[in-house]
Design an enzyme around this catalytic site. Structure first.
Site, PDB file in Angstrom:
ATOM      1  N   ASP A  24     -11.265  50.722  19.893  1.00  0.00           N
ATOM      2  CA  ASP A  24     -12.548  50.036  19.761  1.00  0.00           C
ATOM      3  C   ASP A  24     -12.404  48.683  19.078  1.00  0.00           C
ATOM      4  O   ASP A  24     -13.122  47.738  19.417  1.00  0.00           O
ATOM      5  CB  ASP A  24     -13.544  50.906  19.008  1.00  0.00           C
ATOM      6  N   ARG A  47       2.491  62.945  24.271  1.00  0.00           N
ATOM      7  CA  ARG A  47       2.751  61.501  24.223  1.00  0.00           C
ATOM      8  C   ARG A  47       2.378  60.795  25.526  1.00  0.00           C
ATOM      9  O   ARG A  47       2.435  59.576  25.616  1.00  0.00           O
ATOM     10  CB  ARG A  47       4.219  61.231  23.904  1.00  0.00           C
ATOM     11  N   HIS A  99       5.967  50.247  23.917  1.00  0.00           N
ATOM     12  CA  HIS A  99       6.588  51.423  23.294  1.00  0.00           C
ATOM     13  C   HIS A  99       8.093  51.315  23.468  1.00  0.00           C
ATOM     14  O   HIS A  99       8.569  50.968  24.556  1.00  0.00           O
ATOM     15  CB  HIS A  99       6.081  52.715  23.931  1.00  0.00           C
ATOM     16  N   TYR A 131      14.771  55.713  19.269  1.00  0.00           N
ATOM     17  CA  TYR A 131      14.157  54.416  18.958  1.00  0.00           C
ATOM     18  C   TYR A 131      15.151  53.270  18.773  1.00  0.00           C
ATOM     19  O   TYR A 131      14.736  52.134  18.583  1.00  0.00           O
ATOM     20  CB  TYR A 131      13.288  54.543  17.704  1.00  0.00           C
TER      21      TYR A 131
END
Length: 146
Positions: free
Chosen positions: A86, A110, A99, A24
């Site tokens: 939703d 994933r 991402h 990350y």
């Protein structure tokens, strides 16, 4: 500022800079948001940000926003949250999915997203730069004549 963009960050992104930096990156979420705020300010766009580990808080922020565009990194909710999907569909605000890592080069679970088929675009694998790409694209779309 006539345009507003809501930046939504999901669970565990508050740990950026400490959590698996090889996946990350080393930047914190605060660093990323500060850079995005500068980019937005230069474009005279207001950037509203929320990060939460609680799905309902993200849903409530989406329901309450008056933004014209959303940039969302749903994080782990990508693969699990019909409710968040939703909420996005319910407010009918166009959105980009971001991402940090290339989710398609990682574990099989994933690879599925509840958001990608409804997003304007999906940006993954570019680290924090992916947010900059999404913000630039959102700003460009907002500034296009109808």
């Amino acid at each position: 500022m006539s345009h507003k963009i809501l930046l939504v960050n999901g669970p565990n992104l508050n740990l950026l800079g400490r959590r698996e930096p090889s996946v990350y990156g080393h930047q914190t979420l605060a660093d990323i948001v500060a850079e995005l705020n500068q980019q937005a300010k230069l474009a005279e766009v207001e950037l509203e940000h929320i990060q939460s580990n609680a799905e309902f808080e993200l849903i409530n922020a989406i329901h309450a926003t008056d933004a014209q565009m959303i940039i969302i990194n749903p994080a782990a909710f990508t693969h699990t949250s019909v409710a968040l999907r939703d909420a996005l569909l319910g407010v009918a605000i166009p959105f980009f999915e971001v991402h940090l890592s290339n989710v398609h080069a990682r574990e099989a679970f994933r690879h599925h997203s509840y958001f990608s088929d409804k997003a304007i675009g999906v940006i993954c694998g570019f680290g924090s730069q992916g947010y900059e790409f999404a913000l630039a694209a959102a700003i460009k779309r907002l500034n296009q004549p109808l």
